[in-house]
Design an enzyme around this catalytic site. Structure first.
Site, PDB file in Angstrom:
ATOM      1  N   ASP A 101      -4.632  -0.715  -2.045  1.00 15.18           N
ATOM      2  CA  ASP A 101      -4.833  -1.903  -2.873  1.00 15.18           C
ATOM      3  C   ASP A 101      -4.955  -3.114  -1.959  1.00 15.18           C
ATOM      4  OD1 ASP A 101      -2.244  -2.443  -2.013  1.00 15.18           O
ATOM      5  OD2 ASP A 101      -1.342  -2.375  -4.012  1.00 15.18           O
ATOM      6  N   ARG A 193      -3.380   3.462  -7.754  1.00 13.26           N
ATOM      7  CA  ARG A 193      -3.937   3.183  -6.422  1.00 13.26           C
ATOM      8  C   ARG A 193      -4.534   4.453  -5.817  1.00 13.26           C
ATOM      9  NH1 ARG A 193       0.508   1.250  -2.756  1.00 13.26           N
ATOM     10  NH2 ARG A 193       1.992   1.950  -4.310  1.00 13.26           N
TER      11      ARG A 193
END
Length: 242
Positions: A101, A193
Protein backbone atom coordinates in the site's frame (compact mmCIF):
# COMPACT_ATOMS: atom_id res chain seq x y z
CA UNK A 1 -25.61 4.28 16.91
CA UNK A 2 -27.33 7.65 16.69
CA UNK A 3 -26.55 10.91 18.45
CA UNK A 4 -29.96 10.78 20.12
CA UNK A 5 -29.49 7.47 21.94
CA UNK A 6 -25.84 8.23 22.72
CA UNK A 7 -26.87 11.36 24.60
CA UNK A 8 -29.10 9.26 26.82
CA UNK A 9 -26.42 6.73 27.78
CA UNK A 10 -25.41 6.50 31.44
CA UNK A 11 -22.24 5.41 33.18
CA UNK A 12 -23.90 2.07 33.93
CA UNK A 13 -24.75 1.62 30.24
CA UNK A 14 -21.09 1.87 29.24
CA UNK A 15 -19.91 -0.35 32.10
CA UNK A 16 -22.56 -3.00 31.39
CA UNK A 17 -21.61 -2.92 27.73
CA UNK A 18 -22.09 -0.90 24.56
CA UNK A 19 -21.32 -1.63 20.92
CA UNK A 20 -20.16 1.62 19.31
CA UNK A 21 -19.96 2.10 15.54
CA UNK A 22 -17.01 4.36 14.75
CA UNK A 23 -15.85 5.71 11.39
CA UNK A 24 -12.06 5.66 11.75
CA UNK A 25 -10.39 8.67 10.12
CA UNK A 26 -7.47 8.45 7.70
CA UNK A 27 -4.12 8.40 9.50
CA UNK A 28 -5.49 7.15 12.81
CA UNK A 29 -4.52 3.74 14.13
CA UNK A 30 -7.31 1.56 15.51
CA UNK A 31 -5.55 1.82 18.89
CA UNK A 32 -5.77 5.63 18.74
CA UNK A 33 -9.50 5.48 18.03
CA UNK A 34 -10.08 3.17 20.99
CA UNK A 35 -8.00 5.39 23.27
CA UNK A 36 -9.91 8.49 22.17
CA UNK A 37 -13.27 6.94 23.07
CA UNK A 38 -11.85 5.61 26.33
CA UNK A 39 -10.69 9.11 27.29
CA UNK A 40 -14.07 10.65 26.42
CA UNK A 41 -16.07 8.08 28.39
CA UNK A 42 -13.78 8.33 31.43
CA UNK A 43 -13.94 12.13 31.35
CA UNK A 44 -17.72 12.24 30.96
CA UNK A 45 -18.46 9.89 33.83
CA UNK A 46 -15.36 10.50 35.98
CA UNK A 47 -14.28 6.88 35.65
CA UNK A 48 -10.82 5.67 36.65
CA UNK A 49 -11.01 2.74 34.25
CA UNK A 50 -13.30 1.03 31.79
CA UNK A 51 -12.85 -2.02 29.58
CA UNK A 52 -12.84 -1.11 25.90
CA UNK A 53 -11.55 -2.73 22.70
CA UNK A 54 -12.14 -3.03 18.97
CA UNK A 55 -13.29 -5.98 16.88
CA UNK A 56 -10.88 -5.97 13.94
CA UNK A 57 -7.92 -3.72 13.16
CA UNK A 58 -7.92 -1.16 10.36
CA UNK A 59 -4.57 0.08 9.03
CA UNK A 60 -3.82 3.79 9.58
CA UNK A 61 -4.12 4.39 5.83
CA UNK A 62 -7.61 2.83 5.75
CA UNK A 63 -10.82 4.52 6.84
CA UNK A 64 -14.19 3.19 7.82
CA UNK A 65 -16.04 0.99 10.23
CA UNK A 66 -14.57 0.03 13.58
CA UNK A 67 -16.75 -1.87 16.04
CA UNK A 68 -15.72 -0.75 19.52
CA UNK A 69 -17.02 -2.61 22.57
CA UNK A 70 -17.16 -1.33 26.14
CA UNK A 71 -17.60 -3.04 29.50
CA UNK A 72 -19.03 -6.55 29.42
CA UNK A 73 -19.53 -6.34 25.64
CA UNK A 74 -15.75 -6.80 25.20
CA UNK A 75 -16.49 -10.52 25.65
CA UNK A 76 -18.22 -10.47 22.24
CA UNK A 77 -15.15 -9.15 20.35
CA UNK A 78 -14.05 -12.56 19.02
CA UNK A 79 -17.55 -13.25 17.72
CA UNK A 80 -17.75 -9.86 16.00
CA UNK A 81 -14.29 -10.29 14.44
CA UNK A 82 -15.45 -13.47 12.73
CA UNK A 83 -18.19 -11.76 10.72
CA UNK A 84 -18.05 -11.14 6.97
CA UNK A 85 -16.63 -7.74 5.98
CA UNK A 86 -17.17 -5.41 3.03
CA UNK A 87 -14.56 -2.99 1.69
CA UNK A 88 -14.35 -0.43 -1.08
CA UNK A 89 -11.15 1.07 -2.39
CA UNK A 90 -8.71 1.67 -5.21
CA UNK A 91 -5.99 -0.53 -6.67
CA UNK A 92 -3.27 1.32 -8.60
CA UNK A 93 -1.76 -0.80 -11.38
CA UNK A 94 1.78 -0.61 -12.73
CA UNK A 95 3.72 -0.22 -9.47
CA UNK A 96 4.41 -2.25 -6.33
CA UNK A 97 5.44 -1.25 -2.81
CA UNK A 98 6.97 -3.44 -0.05
CA UNK A 99 3.92 -2.87 2.18
CA UNK A 100 1.48 -3.45 -0.72
CA UNK A 101 0.00 0.00 0.00
CA UNK A 102 1.12 3.64 0.35
CA UNK A 103 2.87 3.13 3.71
CA UNK A 104 6.11 2.53 1.79
CA UNK A 105 7.58 3.96 -1.42
CA UNK A 106 7.23 2.36 -4.85
CA UNK A 107 9.99 -0.25 -5.30
CA UNK A 108 9.24 -1.40 -8.87
CA UNK A 109 7.22 -0.32 -11.90
CA UNK A 110 5.59 -2.46 -14.58
CA UNK A 111 3.91 -1.95 -17.97
CA UNK A 112 0.11 -1.66 -18.07
CA UNK A 113 -0.43 -0.99 -21.79
CA UNK A 114 -1.46 -4.62 -22.34
CA UNK A 115 -4.23 -4.48 -19.73
CA UNK A 116 -7.75 -3.95 -21.06
CA UNK A 117 -11.01 -3.34 -19.24
CA UNK A 118 -12.01 -6.89 -20.18
CA UNK A 119 -8.78 -8.26 -18.64
CA UNK A 120 -9.50 -6.48 -15.38
CA UNK A 121 -13.09 -7.72 -15.17
CA UNK A 122 -12.16 -11.29 -16.14
CA UNK A 123 -9.25 -11.50 -13.69
CA UNK A 124 -11.49 -10.84 -10.66
CA UNK A 125 -12.93 -14.34 -11.18
CA UNK A 126 -9.58 -15.90 -10.21
CA UNK A 127 -9.99 -14.53 -6.69
CA UNK A 128 -13.54 -15.62 -5.94
CA UNK A 129 -14.20 -18.41 -3.45
CA UNK A 130 -11.68 -19.88 -1.03
CA UNK A 131 -8.15 -18.87 -2.01
CA UNK A 132 -4.67 -18.99 -0.48
CA UNK A 133 -3.18 -15.65 0.42
CA UNK A 134 0.22 -14.53 1.67
CA UNK A 135 -0.12 -11.80 4.32
CA UNK A 136 1.99 -8.65 3.78
CA UNK A 137 5.34 -8.54 5.58
CA UNK A 138 4.27 -5.11 6.80
CA UNK A 139 1.45 -6.42 9.00
CA UNK A 140 0.69 -6.82 12.70
CA UNK A 141 0.70 -10.61 12.54
CA UNK A 142 3.08 -12.19 15.03
CA UNK A 143 5.90 -14.66 14.36
CA UNK A 144 7.91 -15.92 17.34
CA UNK A 145 6.36 -13.22 19.51
CA UNK A 146 7.34 -10.36 17.22
CA UNK A 147 5.18 -8.37 14.79
CA UNK A 148 5.94 -8.97 11.10
CA UNK A 149 6.33 -5.24 10.44
CA UNK A 150 9.10 -5.15 13.05
CA UNK A 151 11.07 -7.73 11.07
CA UNK A 152 10.38 -5.78 7.87
CA UNK A 153 11.58 -2.47 9.32
CA UNK A 154 14.75 -4.17 10.56
CA UNK A 155 15.35 -5.63 7.09
CA UNK A 156 15.04 -9.21 8.36
CA UNK A 157 13.53 -11.76 5.98
CA UNK A 158 11.07 -14.22 7.52
CA UNK A 159 9.07 -17.11 6.12
CA UNK A 160 5.33 -16.37 6.17
CA UNK A 161 2.77 -19.12 5.73
CA UNK A 162 -0.04 -18.78 3.24
CA UNK A 163 -3.53 -18.79 4.72
CA UNK A 164 -6.95 -19.65 3.37
CA UNK A 165 -9.47 -16.82 3.06
CA UNK A 166 -12.82 -16.58 1.31
CA UNK A 167 -13.81 -13.83 -1.11
CA UNK A 168 -17.52 -14.02 -1.90
CA UNK A 169 -17.75 -10.84 -4.01
CA UNK A 170 -15.13 -8.92 -6.01
CA UNK A 171 -16.78 -6.18 -8.04
CA UNK A 172 -15.02 -3.62 -10.23
CA UNK A 173 -16.81 -0.30 -9.79
CA UNK A 174 -14.77 1.96 -12.08
CA UNK A 175 -11.65 1.75 -14.26
CA UNK A 176 -9.56 4.83 -15.00
CA UNK A 177 -6.11 3.46 -15.68
CA UNK A 178 -3.97 2.99 -13.75
CA UNK A 179 -6.61 3.18 -11.00
CA UNK A 180 -9.24 0.49 -10.51
CA UNK A 181 -12.02 1.07 -7.99
CA UNK A 182 -13.52 -2.03 -6.38
CA UNK A 183 -15.87 -3.50 -3.80
CA UNK A 184 -14.99 -6.73 -1.96
CA UNK A 185 -16.93 -8.93 0.45
CA UNK A 186 -14.64 -11.31 2.31
CA UNK A 187 -13.99 -13.47 5.35
CA UNK A 188 -12.09 -12.69 8.51
CA UNK A 189 -8.32 -12.58 7.99
CA UNK A 190 -8.42 -11.35 4.38
CA UNK A 191 -5.75 -8.79 3.53
CA UNK A 192 -7.02 -6.43 0.84
CA UNK A 193 -3.43 -5.23 0.37
CA UNK A 194 -2.42 -8.78 -0.56
CA UNK A 195 -5.41 -9.03 -2.88
CA UNK A 196 -4.27 -5.86 -4.66
CA UNK A 197 -0.70 -7.16 -4.95
CA UNK A 198 -1.82 -10.54 -6.29
CA UNK A 199 -4.31 -8.89 -8.65
CA UNK A 200 -1.49 -6.93 -10.28
CA UNK A 201 0.55 -10.12 -10.73
CA UNK A 202 -2.41 -11.93 -12.28
CA UNK A 203 -2.71 -9.09 -14.82
CA UNK A 204 0.94 -9.55 -15.82
CA UNK A 205 1.93 -6.31 -14.11
CA UNK A 206 2.23 -5.02 -10.55
CA UNK A 207 -0.17 -3.22 -8.24
CA UNK A 208 -0.64 -1.75 -4.81
CA UNK A 209 -3.58 -0.64 -2.69
CA UNK A 210 -3.90 3.14 -2.84
CA UNK A 211 -7.21 3.61 -1.00
CA UNK A 212 -9.30 1.46 1.37
CA UNK A 213 -12.53 1.91 3.30
CA UNK A 214 -14.33 -0.70 5.39
CA UNK A 215 -18.05 -0.25 4.83
CA UNK A 216 -19.64 -3.21 6.62
CA UNK A 217 -18.98 -5.82 9.31
CA UNK A 218 -21.78 -8.36 9.35
CA UNK A 219 -25.02 -6.36 9.49
CA UNK A 220 -23.29 -3.21 10.79
CA UNK A 221 -22.83 -0.39 8.26
CA UNK A 222 -20.45 2.57 8.34
CA UNK A 223 -23.42 4.75 7.36
CA UNK A 224 -24.55 4.48 10.99
CA UNK A 225 -21.10 5.24 12.43
CA UNK A 226 -19.71 8.37 14.11
CA UNK A 227 -16.22 9.79 13.84
CA UNK A 228 -14.24 9.93 17.13
CA UNK A 229 -14.67 13.72 17.08
CA UNK A 230 -18.45 13.43 16.66
CA UNK A 231 -18.56 10.94 19.52
CA UNK A 232 -16.66 13.40 21.74
CA UNK A 233 -18.85 16.34 20.75
CA UNK A 234 -22.08 14.48 21.45
CA UNK A 235 -20.96 12.97 24.75
CA UNK A 236 -19.10 16.00 26.13
CA UNK A 237 -20.24 19.00 24.16
CA UNK A 238 -24.02 18.84 24.25
CA UNK A 239 -24.74 17.10 27.53
CA UNK A 240 -24.15 18.61 30.95
CA UNK A 241 -21.95 16.53 33.24
CA UNK A 242 -24.02 14.56 35.72
Amino acid sequence: MTSTNLQLKTKEDFLNGQLLLIDKPLGWSSFQAVNKLKWVIRKKFDLKKIKIGHAGTLDPLATGLLLICTGKFTKTINELQGQVKEYTGTITLGATTPSYDLETEVDATFPIEHISKENVLETTKQFLGTIEQLPPIFSALKKDGKRLYEYARDGIEVVIKRREVTISEFEIVDIRMPRVKFRVVCSKGTYIRSLAHDFGKALGSGAHLSELRRTKIGDYNVDKALSPEEFEKILLGKVKDS
